[in-house]
Design an enzyme around this catalytic site. Structure first.
Site, mmCIF file in Angstrom:
data_model
loop_
_atom_site.group_PDB
_atom_site.id
_atom_site.type_symbol
_atom_site.label_atom_id
_atom_site.label_comp_id
_atom_site.label_asym_id
_atom_site.label_seq_id
_atom_site.Cartn_x
_atom_site.Cartn_y
_atom_site.Cartn_z
ATOM 1 N N TYR A 49 -21.605 24.956 50.106
ATOM 2 C CA TYR A 49 -20.447 26.501 48.964
ATOM 3 C C TYR A 49 -21.578 27.256 50.530
ATOM 4 O O TYR A 49 -22.350 27.276 50.869
ATOM 5 C CB TYR A 49 -21.241 26.462 47.649
ATOM 6 C CG TYR A 49 -20.966 27.762 46.957
ATOM 7 C CD1 TYR A 49 -19.300 27.217 46.944
ATOM 8 C CD2 TYR A 49 -21.706 28.720 46.886
ATOM 9 C CE1 TYR A 49 -19.633 28.688 46.747
ATOM 10 C CE2 TYR A 49 -21.535 29.626 46.362
ATOM 11 C CZ TYR A 49 -19.938 29.929 45.734
ATOM 12 O OH TYR A 49 -19.473 30.679 45.510
ATOM 13 N N ASP A 102 -25.446 28.604 57.451
ATOM 14 C CA ASP A 102 -24.981 29.176 56.242
ATOM 15 C C ASP A 102 -26.932 29.379 55.558
ATOM 16 O O ASP A 102 -27.063 28.153 54.779
ATOM 17 C CB ASP A 102 -24.943 28.881 55.377
ATOM 18 C CG ASP A 102 -24.154 29.404 54.272
ATOM 19 O OD1 ASP A 102 -25.305 30.747 53.926
ATOM 20 O OD2 ASP A 102 -23.699 29.366 53.510
ATOM 21 N N LYS A 111 -29.346 36.664 48.996
ATOM 22 C CA LYS A 111 -30.090 35.889 47.759
ATOM 23 C C LYS A 111 -31.622 37.417 48.000
ATOM 24 O O LYS A 111 -31.804 38.244 48.575
ATOM 25 C CB LYS A 111 -30.481 34.668 47.498
ATOM 26 C CG LYS A 111 -29.126 34.100 46.947
ATOM 27 C CD LYS A 111 -28.847 32.500 47.318
ATOM 28 C CE LYS A 111 -27.278 33.259 46.181
ATOM 29 N NZ LYS A 111 -26.699 31.115 46.313
#
Ligand SMILES: *Cc1c(COP(=O)(O)O)cnc(C)c1O
Length: 429
Positions: free
Chosen positions: A144, A239, A267
């Site tokens: 994702y 990522d 995050k």
């Protein structure tokens, strides 16, 4: 769900689609209509509006590596807020955060701050296309990368075929530029490059996958991806929105010793505020406007409050590294769960990488999206509710990581192992 949460959920549904601002929060994938509503978070614990408390293995889906509201953060934020909440003009704090990111993350020579992981991946992708002059990208099935159009694509049956969109609203013209390959499969990646290598701008992947549940790279996989991309002149984008500052101070690239061309961060980097970043080699980053032709911008990018939270977080992680402590807690949890599985004679798969852990309801091994999807999600749903009713909050989906944080104690972990045993026992059909 308690009466207060139910009431809030019904009210929320009248003004917000499904009552939530991000789909997985709705608890639908575990067969529940509506989530609990949060009253506050404190250290390792989350409190709902009914006064129940949960040991929090969701941790805001990754940012809270030090738990909720770590000591000292509120004071730093209060000072920042008193100086104004946004300027849209340059500040010294942004340099400090950029310099710290560059010091911590091995491959990053220059960096831009954005407001989310999604923005980081979308910007990195445009930059990769602008830098290489190529349009196609390769991603891995089950990884994702936020909700940008180009990433909402999985492979059709038959493996590495050209993309079909996962979401309504993504034009085929866009999704058709995305090629999917299975994670951990160098043969498939090699084939894709043999067929279309000179059109591929970049390969993007999670160096440890966290969004199909936790799936670590097999021995030699990341090295192989690095080799293939370098050979064809495509960029390698890591990522590290989950793995950055979590698997090591410098993320997965430091842990595995692989140097990507570009890295996406999010995050943890915002300490619970909406901050993301993308960075990498200087010659690539200098293609960004106003130095170069690749446009990228943001009204709130480098926001002084978010940057203060990020600086607090990254300074704390480099000055008082929690990584050994997190490893010992996480290994203890993994061993405890494995002990329970053996005692109950259950053949399930526990995958762990550092402080990321997923218990897959399948015999396994789980090495890619296809094997992850052999999980019995109904059994997972029952297990989720058994855990929650005993005060342990894990992600309400089989295909997510469990996050261990440094506010947890050995006692918390041991209690979780006991609860895991009871929950596994009670969730058998
Ligand atoms: C969460 C996540 C994103 C998206 O970040 P947002 O801040 O939710 O936009 C991108 N990549 C990975 C690996 C993620 O886990």
């Amino acid at each position: 769900m308690g009466a207060l949460s139910r009431k809030l959920y019904e009210r929320a549904c009248r003004s917000i689609p499904a009552g939530v601002n991000s789909p997985v929060r709705a608890f639908r994938s575990v067969g529940q209509t509506g989530p609990f509503f949060v009253e506050r978070g404190e250290g390792a614990w989350l409190y709902d509006v009914e006064g129940n408390r949960y040991l929090d293995f969701v941790g805001s889906w990754g940012p809270l590596i030090l738990g909720h509201n770590p000591p000292g953060l509120a004071e730093v934020l209060e000072q920042a807020i008193r100086r104004g909440t946004s300027y849209g003009a340059a500040t010294e704090k942004e340099i400090e955060l950029a310099e710290l990111i560059i010091r911590m993350v091995p491959s990053i020579e220059m960096v831009r701050l954005v407001n989310s992981g999604t923005e980081a991946t979308m910007s990195a992708l445009r930059l990769a296309r602008g830098f290489t002059g190529r349009d196609r990208i390769v991603k891995c099935e089950g990884c994702y990368h936020g909700h940008g159009d180009a990433f909402l694509v999985k492979a059709g049956s038959g493996g590495a075929t050209f993309g079909v969109p996962d979401s309504a609203g993504v034009p085929r013209e866009v999704s058709g530029l995305t090629i999917n390959v299975p994670y951990n499969d160098l043969v498939a990646l090699g084939e894709v490059f043999k067929n279309a290598g000179e059109q591929i701008a970049a390969v993007i992947l999670e160096p440890v996958a966290g969004n199909m549940g936790v799936v670590a790279p097999l021995e030699g996989y990341l090295e192989g991806v690095r080799k293939i991309t370098a050979k064809w002149g495509a960029l390698l984008i890591f990522d590290e929105v989950i793995t950055g500052f979590r698997l090591a101070p410098g993320g997965a690239q430091q842990r595995f010793g692989i140097t990507p061309d570009l890295t996406c961060l999010g995050k943890i980097i915002g300490g619970g505020f909406p901050v993301g970043a993308f960075g990498g080699r200087r010659e690539i980053m200098e293609k960004l406007a106003p130095l170069g032709p690749v446009y990228q911008a943001g009204t709130l990018s480098g926001n002084p409050v978010g940057v203060s939270a990020g600086l607090f977080m990254l300074r704390r992680l480099s000055q008082e590294p929690p990584y050994e402590y997190l490893e010992s807690l996480s290994a203890r949890l993994e061993q405890g769960i494995r002990g329970n599985l053996a005692a109950l004679e259950l053949e399930l798969t526990a995958n762990r990488a550092g402080s990321l852990l997923t218990l897959f309801f399948t015999k396994g091994p789980v090495v890619d999206f296809t094997s992850a999807k052999t999980s019995d999600t109904a059994a997972f749903g029952r297990y989720f509710h058994q855990m929650l009713s005993r005060g342990v909050f894990i992600a309400p989906s089989q295909y997510e990581a469990g996050f261990i944080n440094a506010a947890m104690t050995v006692e918390d972990i041991d209690r979780t192992v006991e609860i895991n045993r009871e929950a596994l026992k009670s969730s058998q059909p």
